[in-house]
Design an enzyme around this catalytic site. Structure first.
Site, PDB file in Angstrom:
ATOM      1  CB  SER A  83      -0.861  -0.097   1.253  1.00  0.00           C
ATOM      2  OG  SER A  83      -1.659   1.027   1.330  1.00  0.00           O
ATOM      3  CD  GLU A 113       1.705   7.324 -11.620  1.00  0.00           C
ATOM      4  OE1 GLU A 113       0.814   6.611 -11.116  1.00  0.00           O
ATOM      5  OE2 GLU A 113       2.814   6.902 -11.937  1.00  0.00           O
ATOM      6  CE  LYS A 115      -4.298   7.018  -2.514  1.00  0.00           C
ATOM      7  NZ  LYS A 115      -5.376   6.080  -2.754  1.00  0.00           N
ATOM      8  CG  ASP A 117     -11.464   6.789  -4.218  1.00  0.00           C
ATOM      9  OD1 ASP A 117     -10.958   5.816  -3.624  1.00  0.00           O
ATOM     10  OD2 ASP A 117     -12.303   7.545  -3.706  1.00  0.00           O
ATOM     11  NE  ARG A 136      -4.748  -3.126  -1.258  1.00  0.00           N
ATOM     12  CZ  ARG A 136      -3.736  -2.408  -1.695  1.00  0.00           C
ATOM     13  NH1 ARG A 136      -2.511  -2.784  -1.447  1.00  0.00           N
ATOM     14  NH2 ARG A 136      -3.949  -1.313  -2.376  1.00  0.00           N
ATOM     15  CE1 TYR A 225      -1.352   1.189  -8.796  1.00  0.00           C
ATOM     16  CE2 TYR A 225      -3.333   2.372  -9.465  1.00  0.00           C
ATOM     17  CZ  TYR A 225      -2.696   1.457  -8.637  1.00  0.00           C
ATOM     18  OH  TYR A 225      -3.408   0.822  -7.660  1.00  0.00           O
ATOM     19  CE  LYS A 288       3.133   5.360  -8.464  1.00  0.00           C
ATOM     20  NZ  LYS A 288       2.511   4.649  -9.578  1.00  0.00           N
ATOM     21  CE  LYS A 312      -5.563   8.471   1.137  1.00  0.00           C
ATOM     22  NZ  LYS A 312      -6.726   7.814   1.575  1.00  0.00           N
ATOM     23  CB  CYS A 406     -46.806   8.542   6.019  1.00  0.00           C
ATOM     24  SG  CYS A 406     -46.460   9.110   4.342  1.00  0.00           S
ATOM     25  CB  CYS A 409     -50.805   9.099   3.283  1.00  0.00           C
ATOM     26  SG  CYS A 409     -49.898   7.711   3.963  1.00  0.00           S
ATOM     27  CB  CYS A 424     -45.272   5.360   4.196  1.00  0.00           C
ATOM     28  SG  CYS A 424     -47.069   5.419   3.957  1.00  0.00           S
ATOM     29  CB  CYS A 430     -48.831   6.696   0.528  1.00  0.00           C
ATOM     30  SG  CYS A 430     -47.605   7.924   0.959  1.00  0.00           S
TER      31      CYS A 430
HETATM   32  S1  IVH Z   1       1.285   2.970  -6.934  1.00  0.00           S
HETATM   33  C1  IVH Z   1       3.837   0.059  -4.300  1.00  0.00           C
HETATM   34  N1  IVH Z   1      -0.201   4.746  -8.177  1.00  0.00           N
HETATM   35  O1  IVH Z   1      -3.873   3.711  -3.795  1.00  0.00           O
HETATM   36  C2  IVH Z   1       3.027   1.175  -4.834  1.00  0.00           C
HETATM   37  N2  IVH Z   1      -1.218   3.462  -6.443  1.00  0.00           N
HETATM   38  O2  IVH Z   1      -3.662   4.193  -0.936  1.00  0.00           O
HETATM   39  C3  IVH Z   1       1.956   0.742  -5.739  1.00  0.00           C
HETATM   40  N3  IVH Z   1      -3.612   3.927  -6.132  1.00  0.00           N
HETATM   41  O3  IVH Z   1      -2.325   0.677  -2.998  1.00  0.00           O
HETATM   42  C4  IVH Z   1       0.858   1.689  -5.846  1.00  0.00           C
HETATM   43  N4  IVH Z   1      -3.781   5.428  -7.714  1.00  0.00           N
HETATM   44  O4  IVH Z   1      -4.327   0.748  -4.789  1.00  0.00           O
HETATM   45  C5  IVH Z   1      -0.163   3.804  -7.206  1.00  0.00           C
HETATM   46  N5  IVH Z   1      -1.395   6.282  -9.432  1.00  0.00           N
HETATM   47  C6  IVH Z   1      -1.361   5.368  -8.454  1.00  0.00           C
HETATM   48  C7  IVH Z   1      -2.491   5.026  -7.687  1.00  0.00           C
HETATM   49  C8  IVH Z   1      -2.390   4.070  -6.683  1.00  0.00           C
HETATM   50  C9  IVH Z   1      -4.426   4.756  -6.785  1.00  0.00           C
HETATM   51  C10 IVH Z   1      -4.059   3.063  -5.023  1.00  0.00           C
HETATM   52  C11 IVH Z   1      -3.330   1.747  -4.916  1.00  0.00           C
HETATM   53  C12 IVH Z   1      -2.569   1.873  -3.624  1.00  0.00           C
HETATM   54  C13 IVH Z   1      -3.473   2.760  -2.847  1.00  0.00           C
HETATM   55  C14 IVH Z   1      -2.779   3.395  -1.660  1.00  0.00           C
END
Ligand code: IVH
Length: 669
Positions: A83, A113, A115, A117, A136, A225, A288, A312, A406, A409, A424, A430
């Site tokens: 993670s 990059e 992130k 969701d 995962r 990614y 990264k 975040k 309600c 009604c 209700c 109603c």
């Molecule tokens: S890289 C070892 N890149 O967010 C690193 N993760 O909160 C591999 N996620 O576990 C992850 N966008 O499931 C990476 N551009 C992105 C991402 C990303 C979403 C997720 C991924 C990660 C989790 C961590």
């Protein structure tokens, strides 16, 4: 903090985290945002560090949530699925950057990059073909969801070009685009199912469905990614992602190389605004180290790499005054409390109303009229009230009374066991429930009566011209013209589209009738299986659950529907009006009798057709599809991932087993 206080707080945090973990992973109905969850978790981790004497191997801080479910085969990740550490502010990001500089006294580059969701996925390719897709899970073992993942159109099954490694893994995020999410949720509301809280939950729920055809219908998407393997084309992340793009993957969009923290901050600031225009949810930015050599120098901790961090975004939150609360009654009778707020700007729109969900939620947050409340727009589409600003509470504020009756009604509300919502029960008296059912009946996916709309339905109802959907068929042009809203043309139009709806095929009529939990797909399956409304109305629970995807809950709802005389009368009226109440012969006529007299079981998934299509083919060639194997079974059609129990039983009983190709050879003669 003294040791006694710390122990109490640790106990409280562990309980809370365990509870939210359960709500999130098992029930898919989280009560708090990820951000709030992370805050609790961080507090716990900090306290456990400060007070190591209270260590517990079962603490939620030790657990990476698991999404393993029983139905999928579990497999071990070749490379553990890590993670990311989080940063919630620029100062935490600076700490990250400082740590890197210390461990890496040489020039380096970051890749920024978005992130995504959604749900993390690892895809393995061998010789350019997708061989496995694994979730995962707990980071070491995950669920093999290959069958479902194959339905995702943006994931290549075969790669372009030839310069990919013989074997590699690519990781990414499976997510549900917002427009798909909206569509699916409105369908769920239509049939009385609880809508998904946000696109991430919807994606997670979808990926774990046992019916991959349904998964396909839900239009998931995937961005990749992270590339893993032994002979990767380049020695850095950025170039490998560009290569992956050439091979046909949809890779991390808007990926950008940055030379320093200032450039990283620009990226973060830009996307904090721009992300709102993207068609999918992002909750942050991932930063990264680009070079693999440098990644290796930095190394890993137990759960996260040291060379990356997730910044975040804070969910936007404002505070405003709660003016009053309305209680809205929907088509299914569910009563939803809706807050009327003093208008306030939030995430680019003006918010005036917010959902309060249900009575428990109101009590939990102790929300009172006149309070200043915090409103948030996080992963959720509809803004929600997340708390009360106690410092601004007036002495005179009063708790909100959830009505006992309600508001539309006056009928006493009920709260069925296991339900968070009040209902209700006055379905047939109603007004919003009656109007809601008629609106559903005329909607596009049902009878598609486009000459009428929500407002016309209300008008016709208020003028005592309709009391149920069947009354639409006795409306006259003159009656419509007597209403202000209609002129010659619009009245003709309405009458014409009502007339036209008489030829809408039976499955859509069945959906339009609005039996609770019977959605579009279930309606189709029921229609296919039983052929007519009369056969469905007289079916037993045992017969109903024979139909794919129909479980006890749906079966009982159908039984209940037809046991009510008012519903049977509605059906009779619709029949008399000439609405399609059976599958027409064109849809069911026999194509051949090559399978005549045969009882056929199917198992697994198929590549040329869906399971439903296969069942239809069996029927249209004179065979009978049965769900379980017995001595009287004539044939077993085995697909991919067939259950081992079925195979064993069939072998034991000496039943002929064929594959999909052979089946087609038989029916095609
Ligand atoms: S890289 C070892 N890149 O967010 C690193 N993760 O909160 C591999 N996620 O576990 C992850 N966008 O499931 C990476 N551009 C992105 C991402 C990303 C979403 C997720 C991924 C990660 C989790 C961590």
């Amino acid at each position: 903090m003294d040791s006694q206080k710390a122990l109490e707080r640790i106990g409280f945090l562990r309980n809370e985290l365990n509870r939210h973990n359960y709500l999130y992973y098992v029930k898919a109905q989280p009560e708090i945002s990820d951000y709030d969850y992370d805050q609790l978790l961080r507090e716990l981790i900090d306290l456990e560090k400060q007070f190591p004497e209270f260590d517990d191997p079962n603490s939620p801080s030790r657990r990476v949530g698991s999404d393993i479910s029983q139905e999928f085969v579990q497999v071990r990740h070749k490379y553990p699925m890590l993670s990311l550490a989080n940063a919630y502010s620029y100062s935490e990001l600076t700490d990250f950057d400082n740590r890197i500089r210390k461990a890496l006294p040489e020039p380096f580059q970051y890749v920024c990059e978005l992130k995504f969701d959604g749900v993390a996925i690892g895809l393995t390719y061998r010789n350019g073909r997708l061989v496995q897709a694994v979730t995962r899970g707990d980071g070491t073992m995950g669920d093999d969801v290959t069958v479902n993942v194959r339905t995702i159109r943006t994931i290549p099954l075969e790669l372009h070009g030839a310069d990919f490694p013989e074997e590699f893994e690519i990781r990414g995020e499976i997510f549900m685009p917002r427009n798909v999410f909206d569509e699916i949720n409105s369908e769920r509301e239509d049939i009385g199912e609880t809508p998904f809280a946000n696109p991430r939950n919807a994606a997670a729920g979808t990926l774990k469905l046992l019916n991959s055809a349904e998964v396909a219908r839900r239009k998931l998407d995937c961005t990749l990614y992270y590339l893993l393997g032994e002979k990767l084309p380049a020695d850095n992340h950025y170039e490998n992602m560009l290569k992956a793009k050439e091979w046909g993957f949809k890779v991390s969009e808007h990926m950008t190389l940055c030379n320093n923290l200032t450039e990283v901050q620009h990226f973060i600031e830009h996307w904090d605004k721009a992300r709102k225009k993207l068609p999918f949810d992002t909750d942050g930015v991932v930063i990264k180290i680009n070079s693999y050599r440098q990644q290796n120098i930095l190394g890993l901790t137990a759960k996260t790499p040291r060379w990356a961090v997730a910044f975040k975004y804070k969910p936007e939150r404002v505070s405003t005054e709660l003016l009053s609360v309305d209680f809205q009654v929907g088509r299914t009778g569910a009563v939803t409390p809706v807050a009327n707020l003093k208008p306030v700007k939030l995430a680019g729109t003006t918010v005036k109303r917010a959902s309060l969900h249900n009575a428990d939620q109101i009590q939990l947050l102790d929300i009172r009229v006149g309070d200043w409340v915090f409103v948030e727009k996080g992963g959720e589409i509809i803004p929600k009230i997340v708390g009360v600003d106690q410092s601004k509470r007036s002495l005179f504020s009063k708790p909100i009374d959830f009505p006992g009756a309600c508001p539309e009604c006056g009928t006493t509300l009920v709260r069925p066991e296991g339900e968070a919502r009040h209902f209700c029960p006055n379905q047939y008296g109603c007004p919003p429930q009656i109007k809601g059912r008629i609106e559903h009946f005329i909607s596009r996916k049902a009878l598609n009566i486009d000459g009428l709309g929500e407002e016309t339905v209300a008008l016709l109802f208020d003028n005592n011209l309709i009391r149920d959907a069947a009354d639409l068929y006795s409306l006259t042009r003159e009656q419509l013209l007597a209403l202000d809203r209609f002129a010659d043309k619009s009245a003709d139009n309405a009458i014409m589209s009502i007339e036209k709806s008489k030829s809408v095929p039976f499955p859509r009529v069945l959906f339009g009738i609005g039996i609770r939990y019977v959605g579009e797909t279930t309606a189709k399956k029921l229609a296919q299986h039983f052929g007519s409304i009369d056969a469905i109305a007289t079916a037993t629970v045992e017969q109903l659950v024979e139909v794919e995807d129909v479980g006890d809950r749906i079966a009982l709802s159908i039984i209940e529907f037809f046991s009510d005389e008012r519903n049977r009368m509605l059906i009779d009226k619709l029949k008399a009006a000439g609405v399609q109440m059976a599958v027409s012969s064109a849809d069911t006529s026999l194509l051949s009798d090559r399978l005549k007299g045969m009882s056929i079981v199917i198992s697994g998934t198929f590549s040329r057709v869906s399971r439903d299509e296969l069942k239809e083919l069996i029927a249209r060639h004179g065979g009978k599809n049965v769900s379980s194997i017995s001595a009287s079974t004539s044939l077993l059609i085995a697909g991919e991932n067939m259950g081992p129990a079925k195979l064993e039983k069939a072998t034991k009983l000496g039943i002929k087993i064929i594959d999909e190709e052979e089946f087609f050879r038989i029916i095609e003669g």
